[in-house]
Motif scaffolding. Structure first.
Motif, mmCIF file in Angstrom:
data_model
loop_
_atom_site.group_PDB
_atom_site.id
_atom_site.type_symbol
_atom_site.label_atom_id
_atom_site.label_comp_id
_atom_site.label_asym_id
_atom_site.label_seq_id
_atom_site.Cartn_x
_atom_site.Cartn_y
_atom_site.Cartn_z
ATOM 1 N N UNK A 196 0.819 -1.205 0.000
ATOM 2 C CA UNK A 196 0.000 0.000 0.000
ATOM 3 C C UNK A 196 0.850 1.251 0.000
ATOM 4 N N UNK A 197 1.947 1.231 0.786
ATOM 5 C CA UNK A 197 2.804 2.408 0.839
ATOM 6 C C UNK A 197 3.544 2.614 -0.465
ATOM 7 N N UNK A 198 3.836 1.514 -1.152
ATOM 8 C CA UNK A 198 4.608 1.639 -2.381
ATOM 9 C C UNK A 198 3.778 2.025 -3.569
ATOM 10 N N UNK A 199 2.515 1.617 -3.611
ATOM 11 C CA UNK A 199 1.723 1.835 -4.809
ATOM 12 C C UNK A 199 0.893 3.103 -4.762
ATOM 13 N N UNK A 200 0.684 3.681 -3.584
ATOM 14 C CA UNK A 200 -0.255 4.786 -3.472
ATOM 15 C C UNK A 200 0.471 6.114 -3.432
ATOM 16 N N UNK A 201 0.021 7.049 -4.222
ATOM 17 C CA UNK A 201 0.514 8.417 -4.181
ATOM 18 C C UNK A 201 -0.632 9.286 -3.737
ATOM 19 N N UNK A 202 -0.682 9.659 -2.476
ATOM 20 C CA UNK A 202 -1.789 10.448 -1.965
ATOM 21 C C UNK A 202 -1.586 11.912 -2.296
ATOM 22 N N UNK A 260 -7.906 8.890 -5.147
ATOM 23 C CA UNK A 260 -6.528 9.300 -4.928
ATOM 24 C C UNK A 260 -5.668 8.737 -6.038
ATOM 25 N N UNK A 261 -4.493 9.310 -6.191
ATOM 26 C CA UNK A 261 -3.613 8.900 -7.282
ATOM 27 C C UNK A 261 -2.877 7.626 -6.886
ATOM 28 N N UNK A 262 -3.153 6.551 -7.632
ATOM 29 C CA UNK A 262 -2.542 5.263 -7.321
ATOM 30 C C UNK A 262 -2.033 4.574 -8.585
ATOM 31 N N UNK A 263 -1.637 5.354 -9.560
ATOM 32 C CA UNK A 263 -1.155 4.811 -10.828
ATOM 33 C C UNK A 263 0.266 5.281 -11.114
ATOM 34 N N UNK A 264 0.831 4.727 -12.143
ATOM 35 C CA UNK A 264 2.110 5.243 -12.624
ATOM 36 C C UNK A 264 1.920 6.698 -13.049
ATOM 37 N N UNK A 294 -8.449 17.056 -13.381
ATOM 38 C CA UNK A 294 -7.042 17.457 -13.561
ATOM 39 C C UNK A 294 -6.300 17.690 -12.253
ATOM 40 N N UNK A 295 -7.011 18.163 -11.237
ATOM 41 C CA UNK A 295 -6.345 18.516 -9.986
ATOM 42 C C UNK A 295 -5.871 17.283 -9.230
ATOM 43 N N UNK A 296 -6.302 16.081 -9.633
ATOM 44 C CA UNK A 296 -5.814 14.846 -9.019
ATOM 45 C C UNK A 296 -4.360 14.578 -9.381
ATOM 46 N N UNK A 297 -3.920 15.100 -10.510
ATOM 47 C CA UNK A 297 -2.546 14.866 -10.953
ATOM 48 C C UNK A 297 -1.588 15.483 -9.945
ATOM 49 N N UNK A 298 -0.720 14.690 -9.314
ATOM 50 C CA UNK A 298 0.140 15.217 -8.245
ATOM 51 C C UNK A 298 1.049 16.357 -8.677
ATOM 52 N N UNK A 299 1.396 16.444 -9.962
ATOM 53 C CA UNK A 299 2.280 17.512 -10.431
ATOM 54 C C UNK A 299 1.512 18.573 -11.209
#
Length: 754
Positions: free
Chosen positions: A352-358, A456-460, A510-515
């Motif tokens: 979970x910690x490795x795959x999830x980008x909150x 939440x962002x959980x993809x590549x 669009x605002x979900x994109x972490x960058x």
């Protein structure tokens, strides 16, 4: 016997010592002694015979068991097998579908079954009366397959509502009895989305449970398909179904050829059967079984195959079930069990910690562990569907598409409502998104819910530089397709190749994109203005957003119930998030917009509630637009009857403006069925200044970045005067007079009979 022998021997020795003269007398005495002790002799003989006979019988029995036993056992087993041979008369596939996915799976499975020479029938649950017909399947030697999707709030799809309601009531109705469906062989595959926590595949789980409670026999473990590519076991719901289908077909072939039945729970030994249980334990036992299966699947792939191939009865009567059903666990096994549990827990936490980008307040900080293990947002099936819809996909989660108003303005046939309201040059506007995923499943979605969803962002994740570069390149390639097309103005074609505006409103969130902040800065560095639309579910990300040219929030409803009905949000706390997002919007100094989409008979009557939401966020502008009908979709019940006429939109806007003391109607774009309500601060000396000075904005945002955010600016710092033709009440109704309006004339059939 030994005492008698010693007695006789002693007497014989005594007689020998007296001499031969008394031989005759001693002989008579010996015979007399034998006669008097005849009871002892008889007893000794009987004992010897008994021991001999017992040994002989024991040896004979052992020899018989050794030579005859295997043959006898095999004969008994063959006889039992011959009594247990089952054939399959056909397969009936029931589907409960909202978007058509389960229906497509049903047809696909039907074709596969027919290749084995087994009849297959696909049935819509809406057209099937379980009260009259389901019991017939118990004796027809058919196998019933249920492909059921989970819809809003964990409810069945519309076509499966009655079937599921009947099944639920029958499972607890004493009039049907606990054995109402005894003999029914069935398999269940559920379709759901794990981002809906608490409702994931509840319909499939319930259907499986209710059939089981009515004594149906599950021929294999329930399958589950997940639309969430992050948690999907095989990468997509299509892949999940394919894996389950392979196991089902193998199981079906085994049943068709005939195999030994699993335990019928009718034990004749008088002992306790492992499969006998109280009705109240059914749900608990199934849940424990599923948890055990999930743990085994994480540890070893082969265990999943074994579970899928075995029947439910066989699964529950195994040694694993003995451990989990309350039987005694050896102390020597307890340590292994605890170790396995700890390993599984640590593995799950690590994954979970490795795959999830909150998403965070910094809106750009991400975890980079196990980046290679994250899945791509766009699956092959999704890529194919979006490509057919005209998308040019970028990397693994972005896309660009040419707007119809861009095509229209290239030909000099008018621009979009943003051209009328804010002075955008529609032929120079690039419509794109860095995130195809969304946190809502709105009933009026342009893409009919083909895009992925998530909270939440959980993809590549692709870098912002790559997304912008490829977006511009692909947009330009789409513009070049209009070179030489009749009606396209050469000067606008050349201008169209130079992107000046970017509408981050194509699809998704669009605002979900972490960058997203990095992406916006890159846009501004290339002198491209930014128009970002968000669905008001990420308040912290709105607060942390860098200045944009114009920030939109979609306000599709004004009450909690109507918002849930229209937007169908994934978040459980969607309403607090929605309100907090409006407050966050009010904290912004740059231009802010509420975008209201009117859906007739859904949200046009909530006038007072809309005014309260407007006072909460104090936006600079309010766009009110009638919903656009994008065609029939099984994912939505929206029809042309829900599209309001332009006069109805005008009436709504006039009533709303009358309730807002600081707002007035400023602009109108009749051929988009859209009006603009603006704050009176943009009305200077009786003239509206709703347009944007784009060059001035670029200067201000550049100074803001160079000062490290110290030099701020407001919406009034980059305004421009609104032309008269764009104002509400003008006879042009928002159409630019420099262009030529084009209206298609539908040819009507001559039905006069002449």
């Amino acid at each position: 016997m030994l005492s008698l022998i010693f007695l006789f021997a002693g007497r014989v020795s005594a007689s020998d010592a007296k001499g031969p003269q008394d031989e005759h007398r001693h002989t008579d005495s010996y015979v007399t002694s034998l006669w008097h002790n005849r009871v002892y002799l008889y007893s000794a003989a009987a004992l010897v015979f008994g021991v001999w006979f017992s040994l002989k019988v024991a040896l004979k029995k052992k020899s018989f068991s050794k030579h005859v036993g295997p043959c006898l056992y095999e004969a008994v087993q063959n006889n039992h097998h011959s009594d247990s041979v089952e054939d399959v008369s056909g397969v009936k596939i029931f589907y409960g579908s909202q978007t058509g996915t389960a229906k497509g799976f049903a047809k696909e499975l039907s074709e596969e079954v027919k290749t084995f020479g087994i009849p297959a029938e696909v049935t819509d649950m809406r057209d099937y009366d379980p009260d009259d017909r389901l019991a017939e399947e118990c004796t027809s030697k058919s196998v019933c397959v249920f492909l059921v999707a989970t819809y809003t709030d964990g409810q069945p799809t519309e076509n499966a509502e009655w079937f599921c309601k009947w099944l639920e009531e029958a499972s607890t109705d004493f009039r049907y009895g606990k054995t109402f469906l005894k003999g029914l062989r069935y398999a269940v595959f559920g379709l759901g989305n794990s981002v809906y926590e608490g409702h994931y595949n509840t319909v499939g789980t319930n259907v499986d449970k209710w059939l089981w409670m009515l004594s149906g026999m599950r021929i294999m473990t329930r399958g589950e398909g997940d639309c969430n590519v992050v948690k999907s076991r095989h990468g997509s719901i299509q892949a999940d179904f394919q894996a389950w289908k392979v196991k089902f077909l193998e199981r079906l072939q085994a049943l068709a050829k005939g195999e030994k039945k699993s335990c019928s729970r009718d034990c004749k030994t008088g002992g306790s059967c492992k499969n006998q249980r109280e009705d109240g334990d059914v749900v608990k036992e199934q849940e424990e079984q599923e948890e055990q299966e999930e743990e085994e699947e994480e540890e070893e792939v082969s265990s999943e195959e074994e579970l899928m191939e075995s029947s439910s009865d066989e699964d529950e009567s195994g040694p694993q079930d003995e451990k989990k059903s309350g039987s005694v666990v050896d102390m020597e096994d307890l340590g292994n069990i605890m170790t396995s549990m700890k390993k599984a827990k640590s593995k799950e936490e690590g994954r979970g910690a490795g795959q999830m980008v909150k998403l965070s307040k910094l809106n750009g900080v991400k975890k980079t562990e196990d980046e290679e293990e994250r899945r791509e947002m766009i699956t092959p099936a999704l890529r194919e569907a979006l490509t057919k819809q005209g998308y040019k996909l970028i990397g693994s989660h972005s896309g660009v598409k040419l707007c119809r108003w861009t095509k229209s303005m290239l030909r000099g046939r008018g621009g979009c409502y943003k051209h009328t309201f804010y002075g955008i040059e529609s032929h120079r506007c690039m419509e794109t998104t860095p995130s195809l995923a969304c946190a809502n499943k709105c009933v009026f979605c342009w893409r009919h819910h083909t895009n992925p969803v998530g909270t939440e962002w959980r993809w590549k994740m692709d870098p912002a530089e790559k997304i912008l570069q490829e977006a511009v390149e692909k947009h330009q390639s789409l513009i070049r397709q209009f070179r030489g097309v009749p009606g396209v103005k050469p000067e606008r074609y050349e201008e169209g190749l130079a992107v000046k505006h970017c509408a981050l409103s194509l699809v998704g969130e669009p605002i979900m994109y972490p960058e997203i902040n990095t992406f916006i800065r890159l846009l501004h560095s290339q002198h491209i203005s930014s128009f970002l639309v968000t669905n008001a579910q990420f308040p912290e990300e709105i607060r942390s957003l860098v200045p944009v040219t114009q920030l939109y929030v979609s306000v599709d409803a004004s009450t909690r119930d109507s918002l849930k009905k229209i937007d169908r949000p994934l978040f459980k706390d969607f309403w607090p998030r929605f309100l907090d997002s409006l407050k966050a919007l009010g904290e912004k100094r740059q231009r802010t917009v509420y975008r209201l989409t009117l859906v007739k008979a859904w949200n046009v009557e909530e006038m007072l509630s809309y005014s309260e939401l407007i006072s909460l966020g104090q936006p600079d502008f309010i766009e009110v637009k009638g919903v656009t009908y994008c065609g029939e979709s099984s994912a939505s019940t929206l029809t042309m009857a829900n599209v309001p006429w332009h006069q109805e939109v005008v009436a709504f806007v006039q009533q709303l403006a009358d309730m807002l003391p600081q707002y007035e109607i400023a602009c109108e774009h009749e051929h988009s069925n859209c009006l603009l309500i603006a704050h009176t601060k943009f009305k200077v000396a009786g003239e509206w200044w709703t347009w944007i000075d784009y060059e001035r904005f670029q200067e201000l945002v550049r100074a803001h970045e160079e000062s490290g955010g110290q030099r701020s600016f407001s919406a009034l710092d980059y305004t421009a005067k609104t032309p008269s033709w764009a104002l509400f009440g003008a006879h042009e109704q928002g159409f630019d007079p420099t262009d030529t309006r084009f209206q298609r004339r539908n040819k009507t059939k001559d039905i006069s009979g002449c």
